[in-house]
Enzyme design. Sequence first.
Site, PDB file in Angstrom:
ATOM      1  N   GLU A  96       0.839  -1.214   0.000  1.00  0.00           N
ATOM      2  CA  GLU A  96       0.000   0.000   0.000  1.00  0.00           C
ATOM      3  C   GLU A  96       0.866   1.254   0.000  1.00  0.00           C
ATOM      4  O   GLU A  96       0.535   2.262  -0.628  1.00  0.00           O
ATOM      5  CB  GLU A  96      -0.933   0.044   1.212  1.00  0.00           C
ATOM      6  CG  GLU A  96      -1.854  -1.143   1.412  1.00  0.00           C
ATOM      7  CD  GLU A  96      -2.741  -1.495   0.232  1.00  0.00           C
ATOM      8  OE1 GLU A  96      -2.799  -0.727  -0.745  1.00  0.00           O
ATOM      9  OE2 GLU A  96      -3.362  -2.566   0.284  1.00  0.00           O
ATOM     10  N   TYR A 103       1.769   7.171  -7.152  1.00  0.00           N
ATOM     11  CA  TYR A 103       1.028   8.294  -7.755  1.00  0.00           C
ATOM     12  C   TYR A 103       1.902   9.549  -7.749  1.00  0.00           C
ATOM     13  O   TYR A 103       1.874  10.349  -8.682  1.00  0.00           O
ATOM     14  CB  TYR A 103      -0.280   8.558  -7.006  1.00  0.00           C
ATOM     15  CG  TYR A 103      -1.158   7.330  -6.840  1.00  0.00           C
ATOM     16  CD1 TYR A 103      -1.761   6.723  -7.943  1.00  0.00           C
ATOM     17  CD2 TYR A 103      -1.380   6.773  -5.578  1.00  0.00           C
ATOM     18  CE1 TYR A 103      -2.557   5.591  -7.790  1.00  0.00           C
ATOM     19  CE2 TYR A 103      -2.178   5.642  -5.418  1.00  0.00           C
ATOM     20  CZ  TYR A 103      -2.758   5.058  -6.521  1.00  0.00           C
ATOM     21  OH  TYR A 103      -3.552   3.936  -6.367  1.00  0.00           O
TER      22      TYR A 103
END
Length: 330
Positions: A96, A103
């Site tokens: 995660e 991004y």
Amino acid sequence: MSKFEAVNWNAPETDYIELLWTQNTSQFWLDTEIPISKDLKSWAKMNDAERLAYMRVLGGLTLLDTEQGNVGMPLIAQFVEQKQKKAILIFQAAMEEIHAKSYSTIFTTVASTEMINDTFEWVKENKQLQHKTAIIDDIYRSIEPGNKLSLYKAMVASVFLESFLFYSGFFYPLFLAGQGKMVASGEIIKLIIRDESVHGVFVGLLAQEEFNQLNANDQAVATKFVYELLENLYKNELEYTEKLYDAIGLTHEVKQYIRYNANKALMNLGLEPYYPEEEVNPVVLNGIRTETSTHDFFSTKGSGYQKGKVEPLQDKDFDFLNDRVAASKF
Ligand code: MN3
Ligand code: MN3
């Protein structure tokens, strides 16, 4: 005095634990292995509304991955009893963090500092994004030691986050990649989706095991909770989608995709579809297919990574598990 026990991988906790550990770890990847700069030409051709939507979609995804890496996976891992299961959850938590960072790797390659800062400000101010994160965060932080119902609820929230809420964001990069635009960034999104599909299956299985251990009264409470949470999140997703996608004319398709993935999330929890069957925009399907990629991201990795192709999990890979979980209910 209680004794500390070491994790013993020589005695598998369940029949699926090795499969899930191997699948998770063999999918490991880093954002820095993807040549995002290949997308600069594509980025230059996008108009202002498209760029704004792209930045915000990725900003929203960043917040959800931050929540999942910092709060969701670590807290669920803390309260799951078995140590091999904890190990997988902690590995997933690490992924995660890679998702959340990836991004930013896209941002820093294509966008100006001002645009990046505006995006992170927008994340803090967007009502729907804050609302969904607050709901999920509250459920994660409400897990109580020894309270199986609270742990089940957290697992449901996790599956909804990973198999449902992410997809309003994934839609746009997939839609672009399906047309040969922002393809390298699209590779990152596909790697994230490949991870999330395993995470959703694993946490969904854990949730089903917890559910089966609840008494009838708690099961009724749990089931009511699932559908109330689903409807609450769904209503919010519709508003979020309008805010993000009206300007680029994709709202209708994204809403279809949301319902399609809500049903997938329910399947991970061993539940029936809730929304009518939906068509998925064929361009998005084209974007998600790995074989349509215009470059092979493995080729950019060092030779240490050339250990053969990692196949994404298919629904059918888990048929035997779903059968087993279904069988254990009776
Ligand atoms: Mn993730
Ligand atoms: Mn995940």
